[in-house]
Design a protein around this motif. Sequence first.
Motif, PDB file in Angstrom:
ATOM      1  N   LEU A  62       0.632  -1.092  -0.038  1.00 23.32           N
ATOM      2  CA  LEU A  62      -0.294  -0.430   0.032  1.00 23.32           C
ATOM      3  C   LEU A  62       0.205   1.208  -0.100  1.00 23.32           C
ATOM      4  O   LEU A  62       0.634   2.203  -1.412  1.00 23.32           O
ATOM      5  N   ALA A  63       1.582   1.103   1.103  1.00 27.38           N
ATOM      6  CA  ALA A  63       2.951   2.600   0.765  1.00 27.38           C
ATOM      7  C   ALA A  63       3.360   3.013  -0.582  1.00 27.38           C
ATOM      8  O   ALA A  63       3.061   3.676  -0.754  1.00 27.38           O
ATOM      9  N   VAL A  64       3.755   2.168  -1.450  1.00 26.06           N
ATOM     10  CA  VAL A  64       4.473   1.625  -2.420  1.00 26.06           C
ATOM     11  C   VAL A  64       4.041   2.277  -3.242  1.00 26.06           C
ATOM     12  O   VAL A  64       4.179   3.037  -4.241  1.00 26.06           O
ATOM     13  N   ALA A  65       2.634   1.758  -3.547  1.00 24.44           N
ATOM     14  CA  ALA A  65       0.711   2.245  -4.837  1.00 24.44           C
ATOM     15  C   ALA A  65       1.445   4.038  -3.931  1.00 24.44           C
ATOM     16  O   ALA A  65       1.255   4.259  -5.092  1.00 24.44           O
ATOM     17  N   VAL A  66       0.730   4.150  -3.055  1.00 25.59           N
ATOM     18  CA  VAL A  66       0.912   5.199  -2.749  1.00 25.59           C
ATOM     19  C   VAL A  66       1.445   6.678  -3.447  1.00 25.59           C
ATOM     20  O   VAL A  66       1.540   7.809  -3.551  1.00 25.59           O
TER      21      VAL A  66
END
Length: 118
Positions: A62-66
Amino acid sequence: MNWYLAVLKNYAGFSGRARRKEYWMFTLISFVISLVLTIIGNAIGAEFISYIYSVAVLVPSLAVAVRRLHDTGRSGWWLLIAIVPLIGAIVLIVFLATEGKPETNQHGANPKLSPQAA
């Protein structure tokens, strides 16, 4: 493998920007690991192994997608567009595959130009 480890080191870093290469290499390596764990789990009768891995990489994913969405000049809340059946997932993939903004935006400097990206 360095891209995969870099994302894991920045485990819950939702601020900043991520290059396309960082996002897609993490996704590819994570998919391969998940596939291998599924095959091993099915072979030994322990299917839960791949589920444990999926939960472990949920927050970094989720963090890398954000951060990837930040690189394109969008808010991380655009991840929620995937809730819309079919169309949402297609739009999200297009957003994640789009080249990042070359100029500095509200989320930081261009990661391609920073010395740590090399």
